[in-house]
Design a protein around this motif. Structure first.
Motif, PDB file in Angstrom:
ATOM      1  N   ARG A 114       0.824  -1.205   0.000  1.00 34.73           N
ATOM      2  CA  ARG A 114       0.000   0.000   0.000  1.00 34.73           C
ATOM      3  C   ARG A 114       0.861   1.259   0.000  1.00 34.73           C
ATOM      4  NH1 ARG A 114      -2.728  -3.300   3.940  1.00 34.73           N
ATOM      5  NH2 ARG A 114      -4.669  -4.127   3.098  1.00 34.73           N
ATOM      6  N   HIS A 150      -3.676   4.900   9.670  1.00 33.76           N
ATOM      7  CA  HIS A 150      -4.367   5.708   8.659  1.00 33.76           C
ATOM      8  C   HIS A 150      -4.871   4.827   7.521  1.00 33.76           C
ATOM      9  CE1 HIS A 150      -4.647   8.161   4.973  1.00 33.76           C
ATOM     10  NE2 HIS A 150      -5.097   9.110   5.789  1.00 33.76           N
ATOM     11  N   ASP A 151      -4.012   3.916   7.051  1.00 30.27           N
ATOM     12  CA  ASP A 151      -4.381   3.071   5.918  1.00 30.27           C
ATOM     13  C   ASP A 151      -5.457   2.052   6.284  1.00 30.27           C
ATOM     14  OD1 ASP A 151      -2.571   4.450   4.423  1.00 30.27           O
ATOM     15  OD2 ASP A 151      -1.021   2.903   4.443  1.00 30.27           O
ATOM     16  N   ARG A 152      -5.607   1.753   7.561  1.00 32.62           N
ATOM     17  CA  ARG A 152      -6.661   0.832   7.993  1.00 32.62           C
ATOM     18  C   ARG A 152      -7.964   1.561   8.302  1.00 32.62           C
ATOM     19  NH1 ARG A 152      -4.076  -4.225  11.428  1.00 32.62           N
ATOM     20  NH2 ARG A 152      -2.399  -4.685   9.954  1.00 32.62           N
ATOM     21  N   GLY A 153      -7.964   2.855   8.091  1.00 30.40           N
ATOM     22  CA  GLY A 153      -9.186   3.627   8.277  1.00 30.40           C
ATOM     23  C   GLY A 153      -9.570   3.844   9.719  1.00 30.40           C
ATOM     24  N   GLU A 209      -9.995   6.027  12.652  1.00 32.02           N
ATOM     25  CA  GLU A 209     -10.109   7.465  12.881  1.00 32.02           C
ATOM     26  C   GLU A 209      -9.977   7.827  14.359  1.00 32.02           C
ATOM     27  OE1 GLU A 209     -13.787   8.590  11.122  1.00 32.02           O
ATOM     28  OE2 GLU A 209     -13.118   8.209   9.056  1.00 32.02           O
TER      29      GLU A 209
END
Length: 540
Positions: free
Chosen positions: A10, A28-31, A33
């Motif tokens: 990724r 961040h890449d795993r969403g 928040e």
């Protein structure tokens, strides 16, 4: 299930960055928040109230609490009617221990896998009523499709409360139960723990517990019972997100505070010496030994192990767990040696029938078939009334829902997306094979991309320590996967008989990484010295 791992990551790291920068990229890449909630999950006591308002109204919950008060005052009997896998054993233990310490007359009951089968049965219900004359029955890790059996209890004027996480069947939904603690986002052990907390709070606040009982149960809820909830949760491969992550996170840490002799013995015989456990140790060391009781022994002995009042009794049942686990391994190995002779393979499914197989190892056989063939699998053996079976699914395929949709008459079926249990008559079995052979299901092996393309110089002990902030790892929260494009520099052997290998790789920045392969029969690498190759490794 075989996975197709792509060489594309990724992200690609080419500059010097800190372990915390890498952690931030991964999150961040795993969403993710809400970083604070993810990195420091709230204690499970903060998720209780929202959970208990989904299936029944507050009036039903109050009716349950009022019944508990009457049962306690009249010294009536409560039966915890459990299930025979690790989640069911830990669920039963949590509730028995909690109710017992709160002053109730309570008995655990787990049906025999061979003679009664999964969940409620008329035979099991009759036995429970005859032996215990219960004033209340709590079904744990089953019951969500047991409307008929709940009615059978009601005919005997015995109320039933259900604690379950399996898939509903609208035709058999038990809306006639007194109350349901239900959610598919948790395991039964986690739900039982949360239910125990809620029941404890009610009894404490209504003045029904002595000061000593209140202190003792509070201590159990903060340590041993929380650890058992995490054990059942991880054993049942529940996605470790949301509230389930909270239970796992705090429950694994709670192992450092356990006091129950049986739970300590389970850790000891499993060779687990860490105070705070990881999900890996629970899933691969503790859970199989508990599962062995229900697979080829008596599941109630697993409850007896965990609830042992002293180390002497715990050691006796611990030795039993070790023996059963070894026997289970031998049985599975024996079945797999001749498995090809029994396999029916279609475009979408694998079905294997072994009439002499132990019922308790069918799920393990089905799981190995999924890994070998990359398709959903069903393993069957001959029972008293036809064939009994366990199925294991492929990722992204709702197995139980699919099987229920087939024009096949199952004597019984239940489960969730990833696994199912069923019974089918011998006469109906050919129709199942024919129907599955005509079914067109497209299941592609999941493609897994590495999280980061990373130079060897970034692989440090500091990075490993920082990545532990993402733990616990498991379903729904996998270990970070890294990739490095490199060159195979050398392969060396070591050990008394040169049975171990060391692979030395060099990346594009001229940094080296050594990987040890213990007890290697031969090098599995197709690359030769000096050839380019990719290295994948987990960082959790």
């Amino acid at each position: 299930m075989k996975k197709s791992i792509t060489k594309q990551a990724r992200r690609t790291i080419t500059t010097a960055i800190s372990p915390y920068d890498i952690l931030e990229m991964l999150l961040h890449d795993r969403g993710i928040e809400d970083l604070s909630t993810y990195l420091q999950p709230p204690h499970p006591d903060s998720i209780e109230e929202a959970l208990w308002n989904t299936e029944h109204d507050q009036g039903s919950l109050n009716s349950f609490f009022e019944l508990l008060k009457k049962v306690r005052e009249s010294k009536g009997t409560i039966v915890i009617y459990g299930d025979y896998d690790a989640d069911g054993i830990t669920s039963t233990t949590i509730l028995w221990k909690a109710f017992n310490e709160m002053g109730f007359r309570v008995f655990p009951y787990i049906p025999n896998r061979k003679t009664e089968g999964y969940g409620f049965s008329h035979k099991g219900i009759d036995h429970v009523c005859e032996v215990y004359s219960p004033a209340l029955v709590l079904a744990v890790d089953h019951g969500i499709v047991a409307k008929e059996h709940v009615s059978y209890f009601r005919e005997k004027r015995i109320p039933v409360v259900i604690i379950d996480h399996h898939q509903k069947d609208p035709d058999n939904y038990p809306d006639n139960a007194l109350y349901l603690f239900y959610s598919t986002e948790y395991s039964a052990a986690a739900l039982s723990y949360l239910a125990a907390r809620r029941i404890y709070a009610y009894l404490r606040d209504s003045g029904q517990l002595t000061p000593m009982q209140a202190v003792l149960v509070k201590k159990l809820l903060s340590a041993d019972l929380l650890a058992l909830a995490a054990l059942g949760l991880v054993a049942d491969v529940i996605p470790l997100i949301g509230g389930a992550r909270s239970v796992a996170y705090h429950g694994l840490k709670a192992f450092s505070r356990i006091s129950m002799p049986g739970l300590k013995t389970l850790c000891a015989i499993s060779g687990v010496v860490r105070k705070e456990l990881r999900s890996y140790e629970v899933g691969y060391y503790l859970a199989p030994r508990l599962n062995a009781f229900g697979r080829i022994g008596e599941a109630l002995d697993g409850v007896r192990l965990l609830c042992s009042p002293n180390s002497h009794m715990a050691e006796r049942f611990g030795a039993m767990a070790q023996d059963l686990n070894k026997k289970r391994q031998i049985l599975v190995e024996s079945a797999m040696k001749s498995i090809e002779e029994t396999v029916h393979e279609s475009a979408s499914f694998i079905v294997a029938l072994g009439e002499e197989w132990e019922e308790g190892i069918l799920g393990l056989i089905a799981g190995k078939l999924v890994s070998a063939y990359g398709k959903p699998a069903i393993a069957l053996t001959k029972g008293e009334k036809g064939y009994k079976a366990s199925g294991r699914s492929a990722p992204g395929f709702a197995m139980t829902k699919f099987l229920r949709s087939l024009p096949v008459s199952f004597a019984s079926i239940g489960g969730h997306d990833g696994a199912c249990g069923l019974t089918i008559s011998i006469d109906e079995y050919p129709r199942l094979l024919e129907t599955l052979s005509q079914s067109e299901i497209v299941i592609n092996p999941p493609k897994v991309s590495a999280d980061l393309d990373i130079p060897f110089s970034h692989i440090t002990h500091s990075l490993f320590e920082v990545l532990q902030k993402m733990a616990p790892f498991g379903a729904g929260n996998p270990d970070p996967l890294f990739f490095s494009q490199s060159t195979l520099h050398a392969i060396k052997s070591f050990g008394k008989t040169s049975q171990h290998l060391i692979y030395s790789f060099r990346d594009g920045y001229n940094d080296f990484l050594d990987i040890i392969h213990f007890n290697a029969q031969a090098s599995p690498l197709r690359s030769k010295n000096g050839e380019s190759c990719g290295v994948f490794f987990y960082g959790g």
